[in-house]
Motif scaffolding. Structure first.
Motif, PDB file in Angstrom:
ATOM      1  N   THR A 154       2.451   1.606  -3.606  1.00  0.00           N
ATOM      2  CA  THR A 154       1.559   1.813  -4.750  1.00  0.00           C
ATOM      3  C   THR A 154       0.597   2.977  -4.584  1.00  0.00           C
ATOM      4  O   THR A 154       0.219   3.605  -5.568  1.00  0.00           O
ATOM      5  CB  THR A 154       0.728   0.546  -5.033  1.00  0.00           C
ATOM      6  OG1 THR A 154      -0.001   0.200  -3.859  1.00  0.00           O
ATOM      7  CG2 THR A 154       1.616  -0.593  -5.475  1.00  0.00           C
ATOM      8  N   GLU A 155       0.179   3.275  -3.342  1.00  0.00           N
ATOM      9  CA  GLU A 155      -0.819   4.325  -3.147  1.00  0.00           C
ATOM     10  C   GLU A 155      -0.250   5.601  -2.542  1.00  0.00           C
ATOM     11  O   GLU A 155      -0.637   6.694  -2.933  1.00  0.00           O
ATOM     12  CB  GLU A 155      -1.947   3.806  -2.235  1.00  0.00           C
ATOM     13  CG  GLU A 155      -2.728   2.667  -2.812  1.00  0.00           C
ATOM     14  CD  GLU A 155      -3.742   2.108  -1.836  1.00  0.00           C
ATOM     15  OE1 GLU A 155      -3.949   2.720  -0.771  1.00  0.00           O
ATOM     16  OE2 GLU A 155      -4.320   1.056  -2.133  1.00  0.00           O
ATOM     17  N   VAL A 156       0.655   5.477  -1.585  1.00  0.00           N
ATOM     18  CA  VAL A 156       1.090   6.652  -0.833  1.00  0.00           C
ATOM     19  C   VAL A 156       2.223   7.397  -1.538  1.00  0.00           C
ATOM     20  O   VAL A 156       2.140   8.611  -1.735  1.00  0.00           O
ATOM     21  CB  VAL A 156       1.501   6.255   0.600  1.00  0.00           C
ATOM     22  CG1 VAL A 156       2.022   7.447   1.370  1.00  0.00           C
ATOM     23  CG2 VAL A 156       0.318   5.639   1.320  1.00  0.00           C
ATOM     24  N   GLU A 185      -8.016  10.023   4.703  1.00  0.00           N
ATOM     25  CA  GLU A 185      -8.551  11.056   3.817  1.00  0.00           C
ATOM     26  C   GLU A 185     -10.044  11.253   4.024  1.00  0.00           C
ATOM     27  O   GLU A 185     -10.552  12.367   3.922  1.00  0.00           O
ATOM     28  CB  GLU A 185      -8.270  10.636   2.374  1.00  0.00           C
ATOM     29  CG  GLU A 185      -8.537  11.676   1.351  1.00  0.00           C
ATOM     30  CD  GLU A 185      -8.140  11.185  -0.020  1.00  0.00           C
ATOM     31  OE1 GLU A 185      -9.042  10.956  -0.838  1.00  0.00           O
ATOM     32  OE2 GLU A 185      -6.933  11.023  -0.260  1.00  0.00           O
ATOM     33  N   ASN A 207      -2.457  11.408   2.536  1.00  0.00           N
ATOM     34  CA  ASN A 207      -2.395  10.573   1.341  1.00  0.00           C
ATOM     35  C   ASN A 207      -2.862   9.148   1.579  1.00  0.00           C
ATOM     36  O   ASN A 207      -3.109   8.418   0.627  1.00  0.00           O
ATOM     37  CB  ASN A 207      -0.973  10.569   0.782  1.00  0.00           C
ATOM     38  CG  ASN A 207      -0.583  11.929   0.278  1.00  0.00           C
ATOM     39  OD1 ASN A 207      -1.375  12.603  -0.348  1.00  0.00           O
ATOM     40  ND2 ASN A 207       0.623  12.349   0.575  1.00  0.00           N
ATOM     41  N   PHE A 208      -2.979   8.731   2.822  1.00  0.00           N
ATOM     42  CA  PHE A 208      -3.576   7.439   3.116  1.00  0.00           C
ATOM     43  C   PHE A 208      -5.084   7.562   2.931  1.00  0.00           C
ATOM     44  O   PHE A 208      -5.711   8.471   3.476  1.00  0.00           O
ATOM     45  CB  PHE A 208      -3.259   6.999   4.552  1.00  0.00           C
ATOM     46  CG  PHE A 208      -1.842   6.570   4.753  1.00  0.00           C
ATOM     47  CD1 PHE A 208      -1.436   5.293   4.384  1.00  0.00           C
ATOM     48  CD2 PHE A 208      -0.918   7.423   5.320  1.00  0.00           C
ATOM     49  CE1 PHE A 208      -0.137   4.885   4.580  1.00  0.00           C
ATOM     50  CE2 PHE A 208       0.385   7.021   5.516  1.00  0.00           C
ATOM     51  CZ  PHE A 208       0.777   5.752   5.144  1.00  0.00           C
ATOM     52  N   LYS A 209      -5.679   6.644   2.189  1.00  0.00           N
ATOM     53  CA  LYS A 209      -7.115   6.724   1.884  1.00  0.00           C
ATOM     54  C   LYS A 209      -7.976   6.617   3.129  1.00  0.00           C
ATOM     55  O   LYS A 209      -9.043   7.201   3.203  1.00  0.00           O
ATOM     56  CB  LYS A 209      -7.498   5.623   0.895  1.00  0.00           C
ATOM     57  CG  LYS A 209      -6.978   5.869  -0.486  1.00  0.00           C
ATOM     58  CD  LYS A 209      -7.432   4.778  -1.426  1.00  0.00           C
ATOM     59  CE  LYS A 209      -6.885   5.034  -2.815  1.00  0.00           C
ATOM     60  NZ  LYS A 209      -7.227   3.955  -3.741  1.00  0.00           N
ATOM     61  N   GLU A 210      -7.485   5.884   4.137  1.00  0.00           N
ATOM     62  CA  GLU A 210      -8.262   5.696   5.356  1.00  0.00           C
ATOM     63  C   GLU A 210      -8.376   7.001   6.144  1.00  0.00           C
ATOM     64  O   GLU A 210      -9.388   7.262   6.786  1.00  0.00           O
ATOM     65  CB  GLU A 210      -7.620   4.630   6.246  1.00  0.00           C
ATOM     66  CG  GLU A 210      -7.596   3.255   5.635  1.00  0.00           C
ATOM     67  CD  GLU A 210      -6.399   3.021   4.727  1.00  0.00           C
ATOM     68  OE1 GLU A 210      -5.538   3.920   4.611  1.00  0.00           O
ATOM     69  OE2 GLU A 210      -6.335   1.951   4.115  1.00  0.00           O
ATOM     70  N   LYS A 258       0.834  -1.205   0.000  1.00  0.00           N
ATOM     71  CA  LYS A 258       0.000   0.000   0.000  1.00  0.00           C
ATOM     72  C   LYS A 258       0.867   1.252   0.000  1.00  0.00           C
ATOM     73  O   LYS A 258       0.572   2.231  -0.682  1.00  0.00           O
ATOM     74  CB  LYS A 258      -0.922  -0.002   1.226  1.00  0.00           C
ATOM     75  CG  LYS A 258      -1.768   1.249   1.337  1.00  0.00           C
ATOM     76  CD  LYS A 258      -2.819   1.241   2.398  1.00  0.00           C
ATOM     77  CE  LYS A 258      -2.437   0.679   3.703  1.00  0.00           C
ATOM     78  NZ  LYS A 258      -3.414   0.921   4.765  1.00  0.00           N
ATOM     79  N   THR A 294       1.325   9.563  -4.635  1.00  0.00           N
ATOM     80  CA  THR A 294       0.452  10.713  -4.416  1.00  0.00           C
ATOM     81  C   THR A 294       1.083  11.807  -3.566  1.00  0.00           C
ATOM     82  O   THR A 294       0.430  12.824  -3.337  1.00  0.00           O
ATOM     83  CB  THR A 294      -0.860  10.269  -3.753  1.00  0.00           C
ATOM     84  OG1 THR A 294      -0.569   9.638  -2.512  1.00  0.00           O
ATOM     85  CG2 THR A 294      -1.632   9.326  -4.653  1.00  0.00           C
TER      86      THR A 294
END
Length: 178
Positions: free
Chosen positions: A103-105, A140, A135-138, A100, A108
């Motif tokens: 790929t995600e943090v 956000e 930047n963590f979706k949780e 995670k 972005t």
């Protein structure tokens, strides 16, 4: 089995064997654990609770509150006061979080060119700090709860013996280095 764990077992281990020489399979370097740590400067219970909740949302594992081991007059801290929180990830949760993160943090983050490999690099671990945690979706989704979070310290602990092995292992996991 996670994608990164499978990638490590099928590809990275054989690359390490070809690059470095090992006497037995147990001495092949691997990622042992990831330690996530918040060190709170203000000792209000709402700041520590918010950082503990943020850690639990990010990692899906319950964190623990760290307490001061000795008193510090300059920081106005008594012995036993809560000073932060920590989560230690191992095995599949570690690989899920690392996937995670990569790929995600990292993609972005604003003005992010890569992590700096400094001279302070230890043979067994690599540490860095994330300041912008939205930047963590949780986090956000409930950003108003986590506006005043302290920087998040991440420590990647391995069992490498040399600095070259550590850098090679982390670059094979596609860590963005400068």
């Amino acid at each position: 089995m996670n994608i990164l764990e499978n990638y490590y077992k099928k590809v990275i281990r054989f690359d390490l064997i070809n690059k470095f020489s090992y006497n037995n399979l147990g001495s092949i370097p691997e990622l042992k654990k990831i330690i996530l740590n918040f060190g709170c400067k203000s000792f209000e219970i709402k700041n520590i609770a918010a950082s503990l909740l943020a850690l639990e949302l990010i990692t899906t594992k319950q964190g623990t509150v760290t307490k001061s081991k000795r008193a510090n007059i300059l920081l106005k801290v008594r012995k036993g006061y809560p000073v932060g929180c920590v989560v230690i990830l191992t095995k599949t949760k570690m690989y899920q979080f690392f996937f995670k993160l990569s790929t995600e943090v990292f993609p972005t983050l604003k003005d992010f060119k890569g992590l700096n490999v400094s001279k302070k690099l230890n043979n067994k671990s690599f540490s860095f700090t994330l300041v912008d945690l939205i930047n963590f979706k949780e986090l956000e989704k409930q950003f108003y709860l986590f506006t005043h979070l302290p920087p998040l310290n991440l420590i990647l602990v391995t069992n490498t013996k040399t600095r070259k092995e550590l850098v090679y292992l982390l670059t094979s996991f596609k860590m963005p280095f400068i």
